[in-house]
Design a protein around this motif. Sequence first.
Motif, PDB file in Angstrom:
ATOM      1  N   ASN A 146      14.504  -0.349 -10.313  1.00 40.84           N
ATOM      2  CA  ASN A 146      14.242  -1.753  -9.993  1.00 40.84           C
ATOM      3  C   ASN A 146      15.530  -2.554  -9.897  1.00 40.84           C
ATOM      4  OD1 ASN A 146      11.204  -2.853 -10.025  1.00 40.84           O
ATOM      5  ND2 ASN A 146      11.317  -1.016 -11.278  1.00 40.84           N
ATOM      6  N   LEU A 181      17.280  -1.688  -6.657  1.00 41.64           N
ATOM      7  CA  LEU A 181      16.633  -2.292  -5.492  1.00 41.64           C
ATOM      8  C   LEU A 181      17.278  -3.619  -5.115  1.00 41.64           C
ATOM      9  CD1 LEU A 181      12.773  -1.747  -5.889  1.00 41.64           C
ATOM     10  CD2 LEU A 181      14.196  -0.990  -3.985  1.00 41.64           C
ATOM     11  N   ASN A 241      15.136 -11.391  -5.913  1.00 38.63           N
ATOM     12  CA  ASN A 241      14.237 -10.227  -6.021  1.00 38.63           C
ATOM     13  C   ASN A 241      14.164  -9.467  -4.700  1.00 38.63           C
ATOM     14  OD1 ASN A 241      12.962 -10.723  -8.820  1.00 38.63           O
ATOM     15  ND2 ASN A 241      12.766 -12.693  -7.795  1.00 38.63           N
ATOM     16  N   ASN A 265      14.248  -6.882  -1.659  1.00 33.81           N
ATOM     17  CA  ASN A 265      13.737  -5.517  -1.516  1.00 33.81           C
ATOM     18  C   ASN A 265      12.548  -5.214  -2.428  1.00 33.81           C
ATOM     19  OD1 ASN A 265      15.617  -4.728   0.504  1.00 33.81           O
ATOM     20  ND2 ASN A 265      17.171  -4.414  -1.066  1.00 33.81           N
ATOM     21  N   ILE A 266      12.032  -6.235  -3.093  1.00 33.20           N
ATOM     22  CA  ILE A 266      10.859  -6.065  -3.951  1.00 33.20           C
ATOM     23  C   ILE A 266       9.694  -6.851  -3.357  1.00 33.20           C
ATOM     24  CG2 ILE A 266       9.877  -6.555  -6.229  1.00 33.20           C
ATOM     25  CD1 ILE A 266      12.674  -6.176  -7.378  1.00 33.20           C
ATOM     26  N   ARG A 275       8.409  -9.698   1.247  1.00 37.59           N
ATOM     27  CA  ARG A 275       9.585  -8.998   0.719  1.00 37.59           C
ATOM     28  C   ARG A 275      10.785  -9.353   1.590  1.00 37.59           C
ATOM     29  NH1 ARG A 275       8.027  -4.283   1.696  1.00 37.59           N
ATOM     30  NH2 ARG A 275       9.199  -3.872   3.578  1.00 37.59           N
TER      31      ARG A 275
END
Length: 218
Positions: free
Chosen positions: A20, A23, A161, A163-164, A213
């Motif tokens: 995470n 990412l 955040n 790419n999440i 995203r």
Amino acid sequence: MAKILIVEDEKAINTLIRKNLELVGHKCISVFDGSAVNEVAEMHDFDLMLLDIMLPGADGFQVIGQLIKEIPVIFLTARDAVGDKIRGLNLGAYDYMVKPFDMLELQARVEAVLRRTQKTANQFKLGEVVVEMEGRLVWFKGNMVDFTPQEFNLIEALIRNRNIALSREKLLDIAWGFDYLGDTRTVDVHIHTIRKKLEWEDVIKTVYKLGYRLEVPR
């Protein structure tokens, strides 16, 4: 982005945290034994350490007390006693999180510590877009683009955040606040505006039946 040492003996948790954080652009190294921390710290310059307390070799309290290099620490542990929290903070930890925790909250706390230690970038660049985080300014093709405070909050949430996949509800929580009483359609309206102003139609991806995203090359 930052270089982060993850000291967690449960491999599944260690891997989840690492994936995470990677990412969003951080570089991570995993360690599973407290006694190995100083050896790894000698070979790298870390901006932050995420540290469990219950570890083989040396527990987290011993690790932070015996560090040969100064590394900001966030404790991640199942130990929720007030005494443990006070001890951890008194030993110099910047933060103390109790398992289980939400990964987005962890990322937010990581960013907060990196800002305090001035180890995080204050500027985000993607193609012809430049975002000044502290000044809350956005530039596109060399020209400053006007955004409302709420629109900028949403841009910042997507960048922090990146790419999440974030649900509309989660974006409302992050960018508007938990006490916001509007519905999720306001997220769609703001996303449409941001896409149009920055030509981010192919950058802010729609995640089917979920939300959005911000897709950034890693």
